[in-house]
Design an enzyme around this catalytic site. Structure first.
Site, PDB file in Angstrom:
ATOM      1  CD1 TRP A 102      -2.379  -2.145   1.527  1.00 29.54           C
ATOM      2  CD2 TRP A 102      -3.085  -0.898  -0.206  1.00 29.54           C
ATOM      3  NE1 TRP A 102      -3.443  -2.790   0.935  1.00 29.54           N
ATOM      4  CE2 TRP A 102      -3.898  -2.060  -0.117  1.00 29.54           C
ATOM      5  CE3 TRP A 102      -3.335   0.017  -1.227  1.00 29.54           C
ATOM      6  CZ2 TRP A 102      -4.945  -2.305  -1.010  1.00 29.54           C
ATOM      7  CZ3 TRP A 102      -4.389  -0.227  -2.117  1.00 29.54           C
ATOM      8  CH2 TRP A 102      -5.169  -1.371  -1.997  1.00 29.54           C
ATOM      9  CG  ASP A 171      -3.423   3.812   4.349  1.00 31.01           C
ATOM     10  OD1 ASP A 171      -4.443   3.607   5.037  1.00 31.01           O
ATOM     11  OD2 ASP A 171      -3.256   3.321   3.213  1.00 31.01           O
ATOM     12  CE  LYS A 195      -9.155  -3.092   3.514  1.00 28.47           C
ATOM     13  NZ  LYS A 195      -7.924  -2.382   3.232  1.00 28.47           N
TER      14      LYS A 195
HETATM   15  C1  LIG Z   1      -7.527  -1.687   1.922  1.00 28.82           C
HETATM   16  C2  LIG Z   1      -6.440  -0.695   2.008  1.00 28.82           C
HETATM   17  C3  LIG Z   1      -6.355   0.372   1.108  1.00 28.82           C
HETATM   18  C4  LIG Z   1      -7.296   0.532  -0.067  1.00 28.82           C
HETATM   19  O1  LIG Z   1      -8.514   1.037   0.310  1.00 28.82           O
HETATM   20  P1  LIG Z   1      -9.609   1.396  -0.814  1.00 28.82           P
HETATM   21  O2  LIG Z   1     -10.752   1.859   0.019  1.00 28.82           O
HETATM   22  O3  LIG Z   1      -9.876   0.158  -1.604  1.00 28.82           O
HETATM   23  O4  LIG Z   1      -9.040   2.471  -1.652  1.00 28.82           O
HETATM   24  C5  LIG Z   1      -5.336   1.290   1.284  1.00 28.82           C
HETATM   25  N1  LIG Z   1      -4.459   1.174   2.283  1.00 28.82           N
HETATM   26  C6  LIG Z   1      -4.502   0.151   3.157  1.00 28.82           C
HETATM   27  C7  LIG Z   1      -3.497   0.082   4.253  1.00 28.82           C
HETATM   28  C8  LIG Z   1      -5.498  -0.813   3.044  1.00 28.82           C
HETATM   29  O5  LIG Z   1      -5.544  -1.825   3.926  1.00 28.82           O
END
Ligand SMILES: *Cc1c(COP(=O)(O)O)cnc(C)c1O
Length: 359
Positions: A102, A171, A195
């Site tokens: 990511w 993030d 998540k």
């Molecule tokens: C799932 C995830 C993403 C992507 O999220 P989207 O909502 O599909 O854009 C980005 N960063 C991390 C750490 C993730 O676990």
């Protein structure tokens, strides 16, 4: 048909009581004579809901008053795709930690707009780890330092918040609300919903007020922090149903006792599982113990040819979505807040049985 124990990495399992409440309120929400999906986002009950969701996030995460809380479209990907357009100001470079899949995506997007200085990368000789901050190649002139606090695919997590001079941007998609964090250490935190706090459709952004600059003229209105903050995240129609689901998840979490309570459960779940994985060589996790994720545990079977059978047999006993990400293979156990401790107990029992019959 009973519901299975669902170890999906995302979209991930929701708390059972939340799904039951959604079902019960589906036809008539809040005495509206209509569902929450069928009324105006500018109606009084919807505005009240948005206020409550923000207040509950503030309470759960201890968000200081000088931070704005925004709900934006486009997932975590939309956030990391336009971070520089919002945060560069008069700077021309940004610092990024390349901690895995990511982070790499975030770097690729940022490179469209400015110089990206990669300060360090995940060390992928086993055991996986990240070098100490003292060894990072930091640029004091960068607008911010970005890192992905929990790398969902590699199962690597920062246990400590890096101590740097420039604003920290992180993030938190796959770990938000799973453990105590000191928000005041960050300039900006973002997280998608699917998540750990809801369903796909909204993205949480927590941003310190002084970082809301004049954005690049290239930036669409719906992604401007300043404008969205002024408009209460209502520059356009927000995804009302995902906001409603988030509201239910936050109330569920508050009812359990908030972050302290869920963190204790999360720690127990992860400790048990890693302890079992480490107990012999049949299963192996590549990550250094202090960098292992509390949310996503990855492992391989020493004999990789047994992996497909492992997944099939697990499914037969009601343990689903164990397959590792296509880029790394193996097994991934995602154990977000909504996954009960009993799921991990049952998984470990299955893993022991499987080892017994195949080892
Ligand atoms: C799932 C995830 C993403 C992507 O999220 P989207 O909502 O599909 O854009 C980005 N960063 C991390 C750490 C993730 O676990």
């Amino acid at each position: 048909m009973p519901r299975h124990y669902n170890f999906s990495a995302g979209p991930a399992a929701l708390p059972q009581p939340v799904i039951e409440q959604m079902r019960d309120e589906l036809l008539d929400w809040n005495d509206q004579g209509a569902s929450v999906m069928e009324i105006s986002h500018r109606s009084e009950p919807l505005l009240a809901l948005l206020k409550t969701v923000e207040a509950d996030f503030r309470e759960l995460l201890g968000i200081p008053d000088n931070y704005r809380v925004l709900f934006l479209p486009g997932g975590a990907t939309a956030q990391f795709s336009m971070l520089p357009l919002n945060l560069l100001g008069d700077k021309s470079s940004v610092d990024y930690v390349n901690g895995g899949y990511w982070s790499q995506k975030a770097i690729t997007e940022a490179e469209r707009y400015c110089d990206v200085n990669v300060v360090t990368s995940l060390i992928t000789e086993q055991p996986f780890h990240v070098a100490p901050v003292s060894e990072w190649k930091l640029n004091p002139d960068s607008a911010y330092l970005h890192y992905t606090s929990n790398e969902t695919i590699e199962g690597v997590q920062f246990n400590n918040i890096p101590d740097v001079e420039i604003p920290l941007v992180s993030d938190f998609s796959s770990e938000i609300l799973s453990r105590e964090i000191d928000v005041s250490r960050f300039g900006l935190i973002y997280a998608c919903a699917q998540k750990n706090f809801g369903i796909a459709g909204i993205t949480l952004v927590i941003v310190r007020e002084d970082l809301i600059h004049q954005p690049s003229p290239l930036l669409p209105s719906i992604f401007r922090y300043g404008l969205q903050s002024e408009k209460g995240s209502l520059v356009n129609t927000p995804p009302t149903f995902p906001i409603y689901v988030t509201g239910l998840v936050l109330k569920w979490l508050l009812g359990l006792g908030g972050i302290t309570a869920i963190e204790a459960v999360n720690r127990r779940k992860a400790e048990k599982l890693y302890e079992f994985i480490d107990s012999d060589d049949f299963y192996c996790n590549p990550v250094a113990p202090e960098w292992r994720s509390m949310m996503n545990a990855v492992f391989k079977l020493a004999d990789d040819s047994l992996t497909a059978d492992f997944i099939t047999q697990a499914k037969a006993v009601g343990l689903i979505n164990l397959k590792g990400h296509r880029s790394v293979g193996g097994i991934r156990i995602s154990m977000y807040n909504a996954l009960p401790e009993s799921a991990i107990d049952q998984l470990i029992e299955f893993m022991a049985d499987f080892k017994q019959s195949r080892g």
